[in-house]
Design an enzyme around this catalytic site. Structure first.
Site, PDB file in Angstrom:
ATOM      1  N   TYR B 124       0.848  -1.196   0.000  1.00  0.00           N
ATOM      2  CA  TYR B 124       0.000   0.000   0.000  1.00  0.00           C
ATOM      3  C   TYR B 124       0.882   1.244   0.000  1.00  0.00           C
ATOM      4  O   TYR B 124       1.758   1.390   0.868  1.00  0.00           O
ATOM      5  CB  TYR B 124      -0.932   0.018   1.222  1.00  0.00           C
ATOM      6  N   ASN B 209      -2.751   6.328   6.805  1.00  0.00           N
ATOM      7  CA  ASN B 209      -3.364   7.071   7.908  1.00  0.00           C
ATOM      8  C   ASN B 209      -4.015   6.096   8.899  1.00  0.00           C
ATOM      9  O   ASN B 209      -3.918   4.881   8.744  1.00  0.00           O
ATOM     10  CB  ASN B 209      -4.372   8.103   7.372  1.00  0.00           C
ATOM     11  N   GLN B 255      11.296  15.505  10.555  1.00  0.00           N
ATOM     12  CA  GLN B 255      10.277  14.640  11.135  1.00  0.00           C
ATOM     13  C   GLN B 255       8.978  15.404  11.319  1.00  0.00           C
ATOM     14  O   GLN B 255       7.898  14.915  10.994  1.00  0.00           O
ATOM     15  CB  GLN B 255      10.756  14.096  12.486  1.00  0.00           C
ATOM     16  N   HIS B 258       6.189  15.797   8.600  1.00  0.00           N
ATOM     17  CA  HIS B 258       5.320  14.678   8.178  1.00  0.00           C
ATOM     18  C   HIS B 258       3.868  14.938   8.524  1.00  0.00           C
ATOM     19  O   HIS B 258       2.960  14.535   7.791  1.00  0.00           O
ATOM     20  CB  HIS B 258       5.766  13.365   8.826  1.00  0.00           C
ATOM     21  N   GLU B 323      11.360   5.358  16.703  1.00  0.00           N
ATOM     22  CA  GLU B 323      11.405   4.799  15.347  1.00  0.00           C
ATOM     23  C   GLU B 323      12.763   5.133  14.700  1.00  0.00           C
ATOM     24  O   GLU B 323      13.455   4.260  14.225  1.00  0.00           O
ATOM     25  CB  GLU B 323      10.259   5.397  14.524  1.00  0.00           C
ATOM     26  N   HIS B 324      13.112   6.426  14.697  1.00  0.00           N
ATOM     27  CA  HIS B 324      14.412   6.864  14.187  1.00  0.00           C
ATOM     28  C   HIS B 324      15.207   7.465  15.335  1.00  0.00           C
ATOM     29  O   HIS B 324      14.667   8.259  16.110  1.00  0.00           O
ATOM     30  CB  HIS B 324      14.260   7.961  13.134  1.00  0.00           C
ATOM     31  N   ASP B 357      15.800   7.631   4.861  1.00  0.00           N
ATOM     32  CA  ASP B 357      14.440   7.689   4.324  1.00  0.00           C
ATOM     33  C   ASP B 357      14.425   7.401   2.828  1.00  0.00           C
ATOM     34  O   ASP B 357      13.452   6.875   2.288  1.00  0.00           O
ATOM     35  CB  ASP B 357      13.841   9.089   4.541  1.00  0.00           C
ATOM     36  N   GLU B 411       2.847 -36.462  29.097  1.00  0.00           N
ATOM     37  CA  GLU B 411       1.854 -35.451  28.703  1.00  0.00           C
ATOM     38  C   GLU B 411       0.489 -36.096  28.433  1.00  0.00           C
ATOM     39  O   GLU B 411      -0.418 -35.433  27.929  1.00  0.00           O
ATOM     40  CB  GLU B 411       2.332 -34.668  27.466  1.00  0.00           C
ATOM     41  N   HIS B 416       0.496 -39.953  20.465  1.00  0.00           N
ATOM     42  CA  HIS B 416       1.819 -39.417  20.139  1.00  0.00           C
ATOM     43  C   HIS B 416       2.892 -40.465  20.443  1.00  0.00           C
ATOM     44  O   HIS B 416       3.840 -40.638  19.690  1.00  0.00           O
ATOM     45  CB  HIS B 416       2.104 -38.148  20.968  1.00  0.00           C
TER      46      HIS B 416
END
Lengths: 429, 429
Positions: B124, B209, B255, B258, B323-324, B357, B411, B416
């Site tokens: 996207y 968004n 930043q 944005h 993030e950065h 970036d 178990e 098994h």
């Protein structure tokens, strides 16, 4: 088993579909549990344990006495088996360590990718009908190898308020000492929000019933990561004429005994006689099982899909994307090379799923519900993160500035452009 | 900026907190979009495009003409820049290829971990205030290296019904030809359920968004994986006296531009004078920016946290998990070695965020909202899955049987145990 002969490709989607289940419908059940634990912490946890696990607890954390006692309660054979399984799981996951990557993409532009452990992890170990101590190893060993700083376990206590000693022993093998007597959605809530007793973790791992899964998925929407979404366990056994019917039946049953919603699929290129032999074995072996009611229910929903040729069988398998795939066929290596969608694959007549469930070394926490199309099974990666670093020198600025400024301008991000331009200009480039 | 001096550790949690946002509240907005797209496919998509992007589309897929035309519409400089960025991103992600792992955990027990690409991926690419063609490279290049079989792009068209030519050019560089004029939650719905035009994918990537993010998180609850949860973009700049105030200000602004919800944090061990110089530069540079309204709003919510010593600054940074992270300090390598929680780190005065970036080679799709504590940034791993295989020979059965049978019995999983026991007995062991 319902036998289907040579289904047309248009029918495959329906044949590979799992029961549809909308997890958001359970959010209304688990949300109030999160709210209670957020607001009232340990008190809420104790009330919920009384309500759901029918046990009144003074303290949530398992004490040193109980951990030490586990050692003496456990049979030496079982301890040996756990130790050897631990060694195999350790060896295979230790080989998965990530070596730092360094690339100079342009002169003066060095890029690095480095692994760091997830610091705080929470492991959920279900109680219920079987004490899954093997899952402690499957989650605890890679957490240890990754170097996670804090590893905690939540597991529902018995009605006597005790944790199964095999779970405590396996935890000890993995160096885990913070173990809490909390089950169900309340355990997930506790680890995702934190209480006075239970630390908040960064990532939650482990299987559970549909409420535990819904709680994990709800938690993952806010502030904690989870290993993967999960549904009922699945096996597909892909066979040709070289399979051993008794082994195939045992493998199908070992999946079926997990619960009535287990997914069991036999895909075959053999003639009907082999399928009949497998069905006879199924009936015979089923009658001997203590959990035969579960298994019988799962088998009633199971399918046998017969194909004329192996290529169709392989394509169908990739469409189904089973959690576990056993290939009991002569050319199992050739077939395996064509498998692109599966959690874990078992090759040849001697590789039973239960080997991987316990002790071969591979992990048994695997993607179900065709999630194998997008998710890996649990591995060392699940407990690490990769951080990138870049170091740009004056020469790097010289080489990058034109590219970055042009692109930033075209994206209408002037401040991004400036950040590079000011550096370039300072160097009189 | 709000300046905070030497905050006590007890205040750190509050200082590192992001705006709380409950994504489930948006599910009621995006659910009807999923329902419409599931039920009425392309017709619903066209209606939603008319409603949200104000454009009436005959066909959703971008035609060959429009793709070829993009080449001629684009400036040669920009094409060169995109090509060079492509090369750097390719080089760094190509170095991330995974080599198959093989371990014989016991004689006769071979375990293998192998990588396969996620087959069908959907990227996207937001439109909106800036045409983010750089994101096409960041998602498309690793998808190409991984060998994903089907890579599609959804991006909102302009009001003339066109896709920005730089997006088309970047897609062409990555070998992507299936591009759809669909934006917002409807794009996520289309890729997760599939329509006559838009193929259903296994995993969805890319920013957007809050509606796009909610749609991705809703999709991830049913049958598709997503790259990571995400919130507004963030930068922390960690400085000492050796920083260059003009560079620091430019980084903070890159930043801030944005959007008004961007998170901008300055952490400093310098005295007040350096902070004042940075603030003066901020004011000066801000006035020159076309997107100064966004940036000014983001700056009003921004923080400067001053510490007496670098260790506290580092610990605070790991608690914030930006993030950065730009480290504009003398000992940037020593500091970087102590960073355990960040998406991507930029070392020294010349390493601006905008380098990463666009073009240094690292990926710009990174965990926000302290998700860096549990998630990696986008990398080649994001486009592959790892499948395990195991091959157990007769000797392997001999070595494993006792372990598996003992554990399965403990178990309470008899089937098994049987799966291994029948194989063992067939070999007269």
């Amino acid at each position: 088993m319902n036998v289907i002969y040579n289904p047309n490709r248009s029918q495959w989607q329906e044949l590979t579909q799992r029961p549809v289940f909308d997890v958001t419908e359970l959010f209304s059940v688990v949300s109030p549990i999160f709210k209670a634990v957020s607001e009232r912490g340990d008190d809420a946890l104790k009330e919920l344990e009384l309500q759901f696990d029918k046990v009144s607890l003074q303290t949530l954390r398992v004490g040193d006495d109980e951990i030490n006692e586990a050692d003496s309660l456990l049979d030496t054979n079982l301890k040996d088996a756990i130790n050897k399984a631990y060694d195999n799981i350790y060896a295979f996951h230790d080989a998965q360590r990530f070596e730092q990557i360094e690339v100079e993409t342009m002169p003066g532009v060095k890029c690095v990718q480095k692994a760091v452990p997830v610091e705080k992890v929470g492991l959920y170990i279900p109680g219920g009908t079987a004490p899954l101590f093997s899952t402690v190893l499957m989650l605890g060993v890679p957490a240890k190898i990754a170097g996670c700083k804090q590893v905690i376990v939540c597991t529902p206590p018995s009605c006597e308020g005790k944790v199964n000693p095999a779970i405590l022993y396996a935890a000890k093998c993995c160096g885990i000492t913070e173990i809490f007597k909390i089950g169900g959605a309340q355990a997930i809530a506790a680890m995702s929000v934190g209480t006075a007793s239970v630390p908040k973790v960064d990532k939650i791992f482990g299987p559970g019933n549909q409420y535990v899964m819904a709680a994990k998925q709800l938690a993952a929407l806010s502030n904690v990561a989870i290993d993967m979404p999960a549904g009922p366990s699945e096996v597909e056994v892909l066979v040709d004429d070289t399979c051993v019917p008794a082994f195939v039946a045992a493998d199908l049953l070992s999946q079926a005994e997990h619960g009535p919603d287990s997914q069991v699929v036999l895909v075959s290129t053999t003639d009907n006689d082999v399928v009949k032999l497998i069905e006879e074995e199924l009936e015979h072996q089923l009658n001997e099982l203590p959990r035969k009611d579960f298994a019988a229910k799962a088998l009633r929903n199971s399918r046998c899909v017969l194909f004329d040729n192996m290529q169709d069988a392989i394509d169908f398998t990739n469409e189904y994307a089973p959690e576990h795939l056993i290939i009991a066929a002569e050319d199992y290596n050739d077939i395996a090379n064509q498998i692109t969608h599966a959690g874990s694959v078992f090759l040849g007549n001697y590789s039973c799923e239960s080997a991987g469930d316990y002790a071969s070394g591979t992990n048994h926490t695997l993607p179900t519900k065709a999630w194998a199309k997008a998710y890996s099974g649990l591995c060392l990666d699940s407990f690490i993160r990769k951080i990138t670093f870049q170091e740009i020198t004056e020469e790097g600025v010289k080489n990058l500035a034109g590219i970055v400024e042009t692109m930033a301008e075209a994206e209408c991000l002037d401040a991004h452009k400036n950040a590079m331009k000011f550096r370039r200009k300072s160097l009189n480039i």
